[in-house]
Design a protein around this motif. Structure first.
Motif, short mmCIF file in Angstrom:
data_model
loop_
_atom_site.label_atom_id
_atom_site.label_comp_id
_atom_site.label_asym_id
_atom_site.label_seq_id
_atom_site.Cartn_x
_atom_site.Cartn_y
_atom_site.Cartn_z
N UNK A 17 6.20 -4.19 -12.52
CA UNK A 17 5.42 -3.24 -11.75
C UNK A 17 5.44 -3.46 -10.26
N UNK A 18 6.32 -4.28 -9.73
CA UNK A 18 6.36 -4.54 -8.29
C UNK A 18 6.96 -3.36 -7.56
N UNK A 19 6.49 -3.14 -6.36
CA UNK A 19 7.02 -2.07 -5.52
C UNK A 19 8.32 -2.52 -4.86
N UNK A 20 9.16 -1.54 -4.58
CA UNK A 20 10.47 -1.82 -4.01
C UNK A 20 10.83 -0.68 -3.09
N UNK A 28 11.91 4.99 0.96
CA UNK A 28 10.63 5.30 0.34
C UNK A 28 10.20 4.15 -0.56
N UNK A 29 8.90 4.04 -0.76
CA UNK A 29 8.33 2.99 -1.59
C UNK A 29 8.16 3.53 -3.01
N UNK A 30 8.74 2.80 -3.98
CA UNK A 30 8.62 3.21 -5.37
C UNK A 30 8.40 1.99 -6.24
N UNK A 31 7.94 2.23 -7.45
CA UNK A 31 7.71 1.15 -8.42
C UNK A 31 8.92 1.08 -9.35
N UNK A 59 0.87 -1.18 0.00
CA UNK A 59 0.00 0.00 0.00
C UNK A 59 0.90 1.22 0.00
N UNK A 60 1.13 1.72 -1.17
CA UNK A 60 2.07 2.81 -1.34
C UNK A 60 1.41 4.12 -0.92
#
Length: 1286
Positions: free
Chosen positions: A350-353, A341-344, A274-275
């Motif tokens: 398309x996974x978040x990292x 920070x959460x980014x794609x 949940x970004x």
């Protein structure tokens, strides 16, 4: 009092001396400090130096000068850097004075010394620029060492890495500031420059601070193959900070307050899904993997994963100020990373990292206070070596086999720690760990600091492979983009010279990145590249060209293209993990490269040791006489295939040869064949190629475009012909070398051009392939020019540009040419000739001549046309004229490629005089018709280029090949000179009694047969010609200009003439004895009425009528006389004997009867005796020596008394009904002469008798009268006399 005065006076004297030394030092230094600067600055520096001297109090002038040099170096190189640097996070050092820096440096040096209360005057402080420019050898410096400690360290270093010498010690000091450089590296910097530093464990306290290095290695560029422009430092001991109170600054580091809100990996994983914009996370966990540093599209980054007991999270580090974390993050370490920070991540489904920001901090050895988790030491899972069960498991983890015997295996992910013991190829990324485990790092980006022999390394998430390539250790470790490789201890060895087997610029890893090939193929290519780097001609082939050649050959042989582009994000981050080394192939058909000289040496070494002499004899060799034994041993042949077949090959794997095809050299003993050459040697080659006229047929090589081509030979036959001169008295003496008078061998290769792969074509081959409609595509060597053959590369643009340049420059290479069609070629022989040049003498010289038809006029060229298509100007002549081309001396090297029926362009270089190609004719008289052709002497610099069908004009009709007869046609014709071809079924050496001792093996008898099964014997006298290779059973020969002759018994045979020529037109399977075509089935009545030699050998089927004659005899192995207790001849004193047998019987096939003679072991089978019975018969005959039996003879008396039990046994045996049975046999017909009148001696007085009574024929003897037993036999001497049945 006096003592005290003296002591006080001594102290005063020392103080006075120190003041004088200080004054002299100040005077000396005043001119060097701030030359040309302000007076105030110079005065401050002098005051600082005086204060330093007063504080340290040097005891000698050497110490004073040493302090002055330290102070001068710090003021010039360190102080400007420290004063200009910005304040660090842990304090401010910009206000440090020159005295403070100098004093801190001296105190740090004194603390590291092994001897107290003195200064290291033997050590010299260097600036970074001085180190880089002056130190050209790898070295080590350690201020705390004593001499004994240094010697012990050196001994340990040399024992750890055998064959390597320890780094030499130097007395050098280094002081500077540690700063971050590009791509996360650290550099030691001063005012003069910077140098890269490698650290085993880095502390943030060291960054941007002046430090003193007490223990370090320096590896300059090109030392041990390193290619960094300025070398690099290896920091072994921890740097000593020159800033007082710096350790206390870390307590107030920013980001500490964020640790209270740190979350674990599991909680961060839920937040990751949940970004939330602007959200920053602090995450703690254990480092699971550390990926290598990557540079993609101008962006440098790396990834690592944080794990807990159930989950792992990837972290992306892209900020340039945080790239140095790659040297601080270690697998198994507990860390906490703040401000994530959460980014794609684009490109990763398309996974978040989690991504590191500029505010992020890394806290190592972190332990969470609320929920204490036990730290796991990852070192327990490190393996010192792969376990045996891992090898077995990897061996059995394989996918189903395909038809090409290639097994697909699954690699196993392990961790490993060990020592680099060998650098196999630094440029290819190949090493050996602990002397038994291979390491391949080519699937990772190349590190700036290459591994050195002696480095202690730690590998995580490495792939274990078992036997991926036979040229490397069975156990291999391969790294991918998820693997981490960390050096835990630097090598103490000085290394070896740079490895030139693979270029250090990483040509092979770049090709691997582009093509993404299998690791097995890559390892084989690396090994091949290292071999070719030594075997190809140096100076012609660059290292990069060798790598490209190896890669092209690998792709050609494996026939496996790349596996598509590598998905780097999936390889680093996906679960389950997949990468190019997850699966690997293992093939038993991987080829093993051999150099030409290595192959020839192995064949010559194993020539006589491969088989005992007794194995060269027939199965009944123990019953042969001395003359027969020595005759069989005089020539033998050993053939080995490049493909392993039941142990008949040189190696367990298929072989591969790489070399340049050339014409035979002047030193080659084989003038009839081309040769394959590399840098170390050359091998003669019997070559054939596919025929264009008949599909599936072969012909002799004729295309000169192959000259100069670099080729890979993948299928060939190795031939070793053995020649032995011996005087063995009997079979029992074969193990005694004293009876051998001379022996030698000849080694050469046989293969078809269809089994070649062109790696770098010649210019002529490019032209040939281009007009044939094929892509040359084999030149991967940057259009390399072949020796002596090529002047420019192909291509229309370059040709046009070359023509323009030649027209403008006055045409330096003119030539003239004419097109010819070869009609007849004579053989090469030694002949008396005149001197070709003024510096040559007349005498015996190799010569041959070619009769050719000139197609057109002589044409002048501004440049060499080579084998370019034929022009109309070259065919303007309406009537063809004949010319005889005479080749002598070095020009005879053109013999292998000049074949009858082919077109060639003859080029005379460096002239435009057409008369040089016009032959000299015979003077013509009036009233006399001249039938002689003009003669043209071929000169040294002339060249021949083959014009194949696509290169000829449409109006130029293809030549009608000369009439070539078959064996049957030769037997039936009446011509005196014949040209025919046939398959060699048998070869026998015939000793020529008239030859000199140097030509004792010049006589050869070949038996040729055709598809009809008819055979013809050909006698060769090779005393006046170079030895022709390829005269082996199974090969098809074209014999031109041979004389057809009739023996006194009416048999047809052919003999060699000085003009005769032998050409191998087709290669048979010489590795296994293939039976010749079956002889035709003959009827006895028809065969007897045949007035001409319609068939000399035939198959006969009939039944035995009766036994006429049987003779058993013990004979002397030397003279052939009867042997009882000794030789019956008074002139022979031999002590060895052999058992001989001979029998004659009558066979009837319904059309006629025949008398058939049997000998040797065939008599035993004919009598139906077992081996034990035959041996008993020989023992019973030992005393009397011989016996003759005439079961049906008239007016003939048997040897022996009426009461002789042996005679009665043989009479009963020959007269029994068992002998009357059907037979099927193959035999030779002889007429008009009885064998018992001439005998069966193997030594005769002329060629015709030798042809009659030394013949060896095959027989198939089967018993089928009421029995299913079949016997296959070999008949040595068989004579068939035919009678017509009424």
């Amino acid at each position: 009092m006096n003592g005290k005065r003296r002591e006080h006076g001594g102290d005063g004297q020392r103080e006075d001396i120190n003041r004088r030394r200080t004054g002299s030092c100040l005077k000396a230094v005043s001119g060097s400090l701030s030359a040309g600067g302000e007076t105030g600055t110079r005065s401050e520096d002098m005051d600082a130096l005086q204060e330093l001297l007063d504080r340290v109090k040097p005891s000698t002038e050497a110490e004073s000068l040493w302090l002055k040099n330290i102070f001068t170096s710090i003021s010039e190189h360190l102080s400007p850097v420290v004063c200009s640097s910005a304040p660090s996070q842990t304090g401010n050092h910009g206000d440090l004075s020159l005295f403070d820096l100098s004093m801190c440096a001296v105190q740090a040096i004194q603390q590291q010394m092994c001897v107290a209360h003195s200064l290291p005057v033997s050590y010299r402080l260097l600036s970074v620029s001085q180190l880089v420019s002056q130190q050209h050898l790898a070295c080590v410096s350690n201020l705390s060492w004593s001499t004994n400690q240094q010697r012990a360290w050196a001994r340990e270093a040399e024992l750890a890495v055998p064959g390597q010498r320890a780094l030499p010690r130097v007395n050098l000091l280094l002081i500077g500031c540690l700063r971050e450089g590009p791509d996360g590296e650290y550099r030691l910097t001063d005012a003069s420059g910077s140098v890269m530093c490698e650290c085993l464990s880095l502390s943030p306290l060291w960054l941007d601070r002046p430090v003193f290095l007490p223990h370090w290695n320096y590896i300059p560029h090109n030392a041990s193959g390193q290619e960094e422009a300025a070398g690099f430092l290896e920091l072994i001991g921890s740097p000593v900070l020159l800033c007082p109170g710096a350790e206390q600054g870390l307590a107030a580091a920013p980001g500490r307050v964020e640790l209270s809100g740190a979350v674990g990996v599991g909680e961060a994983g839920r937040l990751l899904r949940h970004r939330v914009k602007g959200q920053r996370l602090s995450v703690f966990g254990e480092v699971g993997s550390v990926c290598p540093l990557l540079a993609v599209a101008g962006t440098t980054f790396f990834c690592f994963t944080l794990t807990d007991e159930s989950r792992s999270l990837p972290v992306l580090v892209q900020d340039s100020s945080r790239l140095s974390w790659i040297q601080r993050v270690c697998v198994g370490q507990s860390v906490c990373v703040t401000a994530l920070r959460v980014c794609a991540l684009r490109g990763w489904r398309g996974n978040n990292i989690l991504c590191v920001t500029k505010r992020s901090e890394l806290h190592a050895d972190y332990t969470h206070t609320q929920e204490h988790t036990q730290e796991h030491t990852h070192s327990e899972s490190l393996l010192s070596q792969p376990a045996e069960d891992d090898c077995e498991e990897a061996e059995h983890e394989e996918v189903e086999l395909d038809q090409s015997a290639v097994r697909i295996k699954q690699s196993k992910v392990i961790s490993y720690q060990g020592t680099v013991t060998e650098v196999v190829s630094e440029g290819a990324g190949l090493y050996v760990l602990d002397g038994k485990v291979g390491l391949c790092v080519a699937y990772q980006p190349a590190a700036k600091r290459k591994l050195r022999a002696g480095d202690r390394v730690e590998l995580h998430h490495a792939h274990f492979l078992y036997r991926p390539c036979p040229d490397f250790p069975p156990s291999m470790l391969c790294t991918c983009l998820r693997s981490s490789l960390r050096v835990t201890a630097f090598s103490r060895a000085g290394g070896s010279p740079p490895d030139n087997r693979c270029p250090g610029d990483g040509a092979l890893p770049r090709l691997l990145l582009q093509r993404n090939t299998d690791v097995s193929d890559y390892l084989w290519t690396c090994h091949l590249s290292s071999q070719l780097a030594h075997s190809l001609v140096q100076g012609v082939w660059r290292q990069q060209c060798v790598c490209l050649l190896s890669w092209r050959l690998m792709e050609t042989l494996s026939r496996a293209g790349g596996r598509g582009r590598r998905d780097i994000y999936a390889e680093m981050l996906d679960e389950p993990h997949t990468c190019p080394v997850t699966q690997y192939s293992v093939s038993s058909a991987v080829r093993q490269y051999l150099g030409v000289s290595e192959l020839l040496e192995s064949l010559q070494t194993g020539c006589w040791s491969s088989a005992p002499l007794s194995s060269l004899l027939p199965p009944d060799g123990s019953n042969l006489t001395s003359a027969q034994i020595n005759g069989f041993l005089s020539w033998s042949c050993r053939t080995l295939s490049s493909e392993p077949r039941g142990g008949d090959a040189v190696r367990q794997h298929p072989l591969l040869l790489v070399g340049v095809l050339e014409l035979p050299s002047q030193t080659s003993e084989f003038k009839h064949s081309m040769q394959l050459r590399d840098a170390a040697g050359a091998a003669a080659c019997v070559l054939t190629e596919s025929s264009e006229e008949e599909e599936g047929a072969q012909r002799a090589v004729f295309n000169s475009a192959w000259i100069g081509c670099l080729v890979g030979v993948v299928q060939f036959t190795m031939v070793t012909e053995r020649f032995l001169q011996s005087d063995f008295p009997s079979y029992q003496h074969l193990d005694q070398d004293r009876f051998i008078t001379h022996k030698h061998c000849r080694v050469y290769l046989q293969f078809s051009l269809d089994h070649l792969h062109i790696l770098s074509p010649s210019v002529a081959m490019e032209t040939h392939l281009r007009h044939k409609g094929e892509e040359p595509g084999g030149d991967v060597t940057a259009r390399k020019q072949t020796v002596e053959e090529e002047e420019e590369t192909a291509g229309s643009k370059r040709r046009r540009r070359g023509e323009e340049e030649e027209a403008n420059s006055g045409n330096p290479w003119p030539c003239v040419s004419m097109v010819i069609r070869v009609e007849q070629k004579e053989g090469v022989s030694w002949r008396n000739t005149g001197a070709e040049a003024e510096d040559q003498e007349a005498g015996l010289r190799l010569c041959f001549s070619v009769k050719a038809a000139v197609i057109g006029p002589v044409v002048s060229w501004r440049r060499d046309p080579k084998n370019e298509p034929m022009t109309e100007k070259e065919s303007e002549q309406k009537q063809e004229r004949k010319v005889v081309l005479v080749f002598s001396g070095v020009c005879t090297r053109w013999f292998p490629v000049l074949q009858p029926g082919c077109f060639y362009r003859l080029i005379a270089a460096n002239t435009q005089d057409p008369s040089v190609l016009i032959g000299c004719g015979v003077s013509e008289r009036s009233g006399v018709d001249l039938h002689a052709e003009s003669t043209l002497q071929v000169r040294r610099g002339w060249r021949f280029h083959t014009l194949t069908r696509p290169l000829l004009l449409p109006t130029c009709r293809q030549a009608v090949p000369p009439t070539v007869l078959s064996v049957s046609e030769v037997l039936d014709c009446s011509s005196e000179l014949v040209c025919f071809q046939g398959v060699v079924s048998e070869r026998i050496s015939v000793n020529n009694r008239t030859a000199h001792s140097g030509h004792t093996h010049s006589g050869v008898r070949l038996t040729l047969c055709d598809q009809a099964g008819r055979s013809l014997q050909v006698y060769l006298d090779l005393s006046h010609t170079p030895y022709p290779p390829g005269l082996l059973p199974g090969n098809t020969l074209l014999l031109s200009g041979f004389q057809r002759r009739l023996s006194r018994t009416g048999s047809v045979y052919c003999t060699y003439l000085p003009v005769s020529s032998i050409t191998v037109v087709s290669l048979g399977d010489t590795s296994s004895a293939q039976p010749p075509p079956p002889a035709p089935i003959m009827h006895l009545g028809e065969w007897a009425l045949s007035s001409k030699q319609r068939c000399a050998v035939g198959q006969v089927k009939g039944h035995v009528v009766c036994f006429l004659f049987l003779q058993l005899q013990w004979s002397c192995s030397l003279c052939g006389s009867v042997y009882t207790q000794g030789c019956s001849s008074s002139q022979c004193h031999s002590t060895s004997s052999v058992f001989q047998s001979k029998a004659k019987l009558v066979i009837d096939d319904g059309t006629g009867e025949a008398h058939v003679w049997f000998s040797a072991a065939l008599v035993r089978a004919l009598l139906g005796l077992a081996d034990a019975q035959w041996e008993g018969l020989q023992r019973a005959l030992r005393v009397r020596g011989h016996i003759r039996v005439f079961p049906r003879g008239q007016s003939q008396v048997c040897d022996g008394d009426a009461d002789d039990f042996l005679l009665h046994f043989l009479l009963c045996l020959c007269s029994s009904d068992v002998m009357i049975r059907p037979l099927s046999l193959t035999c030779r017909k002889h007429t008009n002469q009885r064998p018992e009148d001439t005998g069966t001696s193997s030594q005769t007085q002329d060629v015709e008798e030798d042809e009659l009574f030394q013949s060896l024929a095959g027989i198939h003897h089967s018993c089928y009268s009421g029995s299913s037993e079949n016997i296959d036999l070999f008949l040595c001497f068989t004579y068939l006399f035919v009678q017509i049945k009424d």
